[in-house]
Design a protein around this motif. Structure first.
Motif, PDB file in Angstrom:
ATOM      1  N   VAL A 273     -16.313  17.251  -7.660  1.00 19.03           N
ATOM      2  CA  VAL A 273     -15.266  17.396  -6.639  1.00 19.03           C
ATOM      3  C   VAL A 273     -14.939  16.000  -6.126  1.00 19.03           C
ATOM      4  O   VAL A 273     -15.842  15.263  -5.718  1.00 19.03           O
ATOM      5  N   HIS A 274     -13.666  15.635  -6.169  1.00 17.57           N
ATOM      6  CA  HIS A 274     -13.247  14.313  -5.686  1.00 17.57           C
ATOM      7  C   HIS A 274     -12.580  14.494  -4.326  1.00 17.57           C
ATOM      8  O   HIS A 274     -11.430  14.938  -4.247  1.00 17.57           O
ATOM      9  N   TYR A 275     -13.310  14.191  -3.264  1.00 20.34           N
ATOM     10  CA  TYR A 275     -12.767  14.305  -1.899  1.00 20.34           C
ATOM     11  C   TYR A 275     -13.513  13.315  -0.994  1.00 20.34           C
ATOM     12  O   TYR A 275     -14.737  13.378  -0.902  1.00 20.34           O
TER      13      TYR A 275
ATOM     14  N   VAL B 146       0.853  -1.195   0.000  1.00 19.99           N
ATOM     15  CA  VAL B 146       0.000   0.000   0.000  1.00 19.99           C
ATOM     16  C   VAL B 146       0.887   1.242   0.000  1.00 19.99           C
ATOM     17  O   VAL B 146       1.733   1.412   0.882  1.00 19.99           O
ATOM     18  N   ASP B 147       0.707   2.077  -1.018  1.00 20.81           N
ATOM     19  CA  ASP B 147       1.365   3.386  -1.041  1.00 20.81           C
ATOM     20  C   ASP B 147       0.500   4.317  -0.194  1.00 20.81           C
ATOM     21  O   ASP B 147      -0.599   4.692  -0.585  1.00 20.81           O
ATOM     22  N   ASN B 148       1.022   4.671   0.979  1.00 19.16           N
ATOM     23  CA  ASN B 148       0.238   5.415   1.978  1.00 19.16           C
ATOM     24  C   ASN B 148       0.558   6.913   1.957  1.00 19.16           C
ATOM     25  O   ASN B 148       0.304   7.622   2.922  1.00 19.16           O
ATOM     26  N   THR B 149       1.137   7.369   0.835  1.00 15.86           N
ATOM     27  CA  THR B 149       1.603   8.755   0.752  1.00 15.86           C
ATOM     28  C   THR B 149       0.478   9.763   0.976  1.00 15.86           C
ATOM     29  O   THR B 149       0.643  10.732   1.709  1.00 15.86           O
ATOM     30  N   PHE B 150      -0.674   9.569   0.318  1.00 16.85           N
ATOM     31  CA  PHE B 150      -1.745  10.560   0.403  1.00 16.85           C
ATOM     32  C   PHE B 150      -2.346  10.634   1.810  1.00 16.85           C
ATOM     33  O   PHE B 150      -2.765  11.691   2.250  1.00 16.85           O
ATOM     34  N   ALA B 151      -2.427   9.505   2.496  1.00 18.68           N
ATOM     35  CA  ALA B 151      -3.063   9.494   3.820  1.00 18.68           C
ATOM     36  C   ALA B 151      -2.094   9.922   4.914  1.00 18.68           C
ATOM     37  O   ALA B 151      -2.471  10.639   5.841  1.00 18.68           O
ATOM     38  N   SER B 152      -0.848   9.476   4.813  1.00 13.22           N
ATOM     39  CA  SER B 152       0.154   9.591   5.882  1.00 13.22           C
ATOM     40  C   SER B 152      -0.227   8.631   7.016  1.00 13.22           C
ATOM     41  O   SER B 152      -1.402   8.283   7.171  1.00 13.22           O
TER      42      SER B 152
ATOM     43  N   MET C 194      -5.820  16.235   0.284  1.00 10.48           N
ATOM     44  CA  MET C 194      -5.775  16.229  -1.181  1.00 10.48           C
ATOM     45  C   MET C 194      -7.183  16.180  -1.767  1.00 10.48           C
ATOM     46  O   MET C 194      -8.041  15.452  -1.279  1.00 10.48           O
ATOM     47  N   LEU C 195      -7.397  16.930  -2.827  1.00 12.78           N
ATOM     48  CA  LEU C 195      -8.662  16.825  -3.564  1.00 12.78           C
ATOM     49  C   LEU C 195      -8.416  17.209  -5.015  1.00 12.78           C
ATOM     50  O   LEU C 195      -7.402  17.817  -5.353  1.00 12.78           O
TER      51      LEU C 195
END
Ligand code: P1T
Length: 379
Positions: free
Chosen positions: A272-274, A169-175, A296-297
């Protein structure tokens, strides 16, 4: 220990020689030995560095994992993971993902005989159909870059576990403040530490966290043997960034929620993508899987006109038009020409990534100023 306390203290001890509370930057390439093979645990700085060790231990603690391993960039971490596989091995990846990840898979490792298939994993059952006896790894981003799609980590892990398929899992966006994939059944977590972990747009770095000792040993071997290591100054910067990760993420989430709600009611905005919006397809999953909806959105303008999207992106005064994300300052990105340009246009379009999509990395400025900037730019 709770998250904020771990962010500041886990793996960090006062410097043994001076008591310095901040981990020193061990800016050295080598370490003096008393006699051949008789040393203090450090021989050469590609192999070990005390500043890097502290960061690696801190990151492992934040992701509730046993081993942390850092690399010179997020893509160097991806490169190390892909080197675990052999020609003929098949890898299934989310079809919405960072353009550079797609590029290293298709343009580098496919040339060496790894096989890739890109699948929309927002419906986990699509994965079952894509798996073959040669599938060795499933690679997901959640939320995805740049369409903020959600993937159910636990549901995917239920499918990969019985066949011994590695789930990355690339967890970059969530942290790690918002999501801990290892707790949900993932085998390996990867980060572009360039983003929220560093948090100040001043360094490029990657990190891997995992529990399995044997895979960790292989990844540490690749770190040393291939040599894509981060320098000690960068390790110091990311360690310092992490000390405020929890506080920054709270404000990133708060601001992004306000902006998403503002954009959603704007007559010139068509989508809107969020994940924080109740209308988002993965809103309920995000509530279960994450501890907040992130900073991020992305959004689309009514009419889908490129000249109009360009005009908006050129008109910002507080948002800066730039690649990257996760820093304290707000950024605006045009995925089709910037971060995702390395994905062929027909692939992007097939996956729902329009040329007119605008992505925002919402910073921690005052939300009113950000909304005012959007209002004047969109008009
Ligand atoms: O840039 P680097 O540190 O090598 O990390 C690559 C990477 C990996 N994974 C995700 C989800 C990413 O978003 C990135 C880098 N992304 C950008 C630069 C961007 O603007 O999307």
């Amino acid at each position: 220990m709770n998250f904020g306390t771990k962010a500041i203290h886990a793996g960090v001890e006062p410097d043994p020689t001076t008591g310095a509370i901040m981990t020193p930057i061990y800016q050295t390439s080598t370490y003096v030995q008393e006699s051949p093979g008789k040393h203090k645990g450090y021989e050469y700085a590609r192999t070990q560095n005390p500043t890097r060790d502290v960061l690696q231990n801190n990151l492992a603690a934040l992701e509730n994992g046993k081993h942390g391993i850092c690399y010179a960039s997020g893509l160097a971490a991806t490169d190390a993971i892909l080197k675990l596989f052999r020609p003929g091995d098949e890898i299934i990846a989310s079809n919405d993902l960072y353009g550079g990840t797609y590029r290293i898979m298709v343009r580098v490792f496919q040339e060496f005989g790894l096989k890739f298939r890109f699948v929309d994993l927002s419906d986990a059952s699509a994965l079952e159909e894509a798996i073959t006896p040669n599938t060795k790894m499933v690679w997901i981003e959640t939320p995805t870059n740049p369409l903020l799609r959600l993937v159910d980590i636990a549901a995917v892990a239920n499918i990969t576990k019985p066949g011994g398929i590695q789930l990355v899992v690339d967890n970059t966006f969530a942290s790690p403040y918002l999501q801990n994939p290892l707790d949900l059944g993932a085998d390996i977590v990867v980060h572009s530490a360039t983003k929220y972990l560093g948090g100040h747009s001043d360094t490029v770095m990657g990190a891997i966290v995992l529990n399995d000792d044997e895979t960790a040993q292989k990844l540490a071997f690749i770190q040393n043997a291939c040599g894509a290591v981060p320098g000690p100054q960068d390790c110091f910067l990311v360690l310092r960034g992490i000390k405020t990760l929890h506080v920054r993420m709270q404000r990133h989430c708060e601001n992004a929620q306000k902006i998403a709600e503002y954009l959603q009611q704007h007559p010139k905005v068509s989508a809107v993508h969020y994940p924080g919006l109740p209308t988002h397809h993965g809103h309920d999953l995000a509530k279960r899987q994450m501890r907040g909806f992130g900073g991020m959105l992305s959004f689309e303008l009514v009419g889908d006109r490129m000249d109009e999207a360009t005009r908006v992106m050129e008109s910002f005064e507080v948002f800066s038009l730039a690649e990257s994300l996760g820093g304290v300052e707000s950024l605006c990105t045009h995925p089709a020409s910037m971060t995702h340009a390395s994905i062929p246009a027909d692939e992007r379009h097939k996956n729902g990534l329009k040329d007119t999509l605008i992505r925002l990395s919402v910073g921690i400025e005052d939300a009113d100023d950000l909304i005012q900037d959007l209002a004047q730019a969109i008009g």
